[in-house]
Design an enzyme around this catalytic site. Sequence first.
Site, mmCIF file in Angstrom:
data_model
loop_
_atom_site.group_PDB
_atom_site.id
_atom_site.type_symbol
_atom_site.label_atom_id
_atom_site.label_comp_id
_atom_site.label_asym_id
_atom_site.label_seq_id
_atom_site.Cartn_x
_atom_site.Cartn_y
_atom_site.Cartn_z
ATOM 1 C CG ASP A 142 -0.131 0.246 2.497
ATOM 2 O OD1 ASP A 142 0.144 1.407 2.810
ATOM 3 O OD2 ASP A 142 0.199 -0.731 3.174
ATOM 4 C CB THR A 143 1.399 3.584 -2.010
ATOM 5 O OG1 THR A 143 2.083 2.377 -2.314
ATOM 6 C CG2 THR A 143 2.283 4.746 -2.381
#
Length: 553
Positions: free
Chosen positions: A365-366
């Site tokens: 994720d980011t």
Amino acid sequence: MSHPNGPRTGRPPTYAPNGVVSTPHHLASAAGLEALQRGGSAVDAAIAANAVLCVVYPHMAGLGGDGFWLIAEPATGGVHAIDASGPAARGATLDYYRPRSVDGEIPSRGALSALTVPGAVDGWRLAHERFGRLPWHSLFRAAIGYARDGMPVGRSLADWLVQDEPILARHPKTAAVYLPGGRCLRDGERLVQADLARSFERLADLGPRAGFYEGETAEHICAGLRPQGSPLTDGDFAGYQAEWVRPLSATYRGYDVYELPPSTQGFSALQIFNLLDGYDVRAWGEGTADYYHHMAEVVKVAFADRDEWLTDPRFVELPVDRLISKEYADERRRLIDPGRALEMGAVPAGIPYPRPHERRVPDGDTCYFNAADGDGMVVSLIQSIYHDFGSAVIGGDTGIILQNRGAFFALDENHPNHLQPGKRTFHTLVPALLMKDGKPYLAFGSMGGEGQPQSQAAMVTRMVDFGYDVQQAIEAPRWLMGRTWGTPSRNMSLEGRISDEVARELKRRGQPVHMVTGWNDNMGHSQAIRVNSAEGCYEAGADPRGDGAALGY
């Protein structure tokens, strides 16, 4: 009344003449906007926004993670790139990890997964030294306040707390912060992170080196992790520095597309644009089966080379120039059948790696976000702790969750991305920029592991080929070919707003269609800023799939 250039499904774009910030959380956008209004540069705004994201979006961003920057400087037409990803610890050897592996792989959670130095903070330092205008310490006021006094839990964080409760509960220090009283906080309840506030105060007062990499914070992180098996030492922290790197570029419809070089998947994004550049995308019609089929197929072809090669170029010589050439795209485009789907993961690489190895597919994720200022500087930035809540381990009494990015290293020495001390692993993180005639035109990107290049292609084709505005391009139904964080499938996920007729036709062509909700979190949270030179303003958008906002003045 319908918009002439496409659907209007939600909020309008944000138009602003002086500056704009777009992030996946409105409090971070507000902090960035406040920095601009105090006379700060786009870089100042991006740092202030990122700091707040580390507090309000702790499942996707944090001081314990990595970051990558693209900075467009309008006065010179230059595009500058920062690689702020940390290497594996000096003690992170194959001999150390093989007996501690799980099913032949580095554990994905816990202190053993915290084996790379967090790079994001030193990326802030590099960018601020060259392009900052405001005093360093002033960029962290909002982050410190939200961590010390508490901030209301947003929808995204509340959802991920529920999903990750079993993971967080295994780590007492993490559970004490994020599961107070043994339960998940709900939307609107206040989350206090007092230890994280003190770490931010040291960072603000002492600066990035003494306040993070060479002093008390690094010592306390490593002292807390060491008894649990992490090989990170304060010497690894002190020896790390982010670096300016040369961005990669290709062209699409007369625009220059900029991405980060390896160890990011930036060259794969450029391959996708090169493959699409050889088609008449407009002739497919936006939202048709032809559109989604071809968009999925170019991803499969580009990812075949990515999964074959991508790693730290300091350890393996990568054929990047060949991979991003138009001639290579012309060759690879021949693999694509307009009437029949290729199998995801079964497409042969165009340039085989010299040693056979098992391909590994990333997830993670980011937080992607961007900023632009009154002088025309545009920043495209991405920051991550890899999986949701990273390693799930807080380093000592710092309140900082360490990333688990190093868990993606392979333990097979034949693999190009195998673990070596000082090596950076394969990164999915890719901020992007479009330039036109040497001037910034569009900063864009998305969170979501494998989905990042796909969301980039979706936004650009919808704006450049179909004339959508920024917000329309972000909101239009998306697809995901392959996996993103937490989803191991190789399906072609389609948002539920895509018609049954299109889904049936894609299935007929052999696409592994899987329908998901109409506004699906796994599609990623995209943000974009377009420069409207004719009108002298910025046009920005934020993804309603997240908690963000595009704010300007």
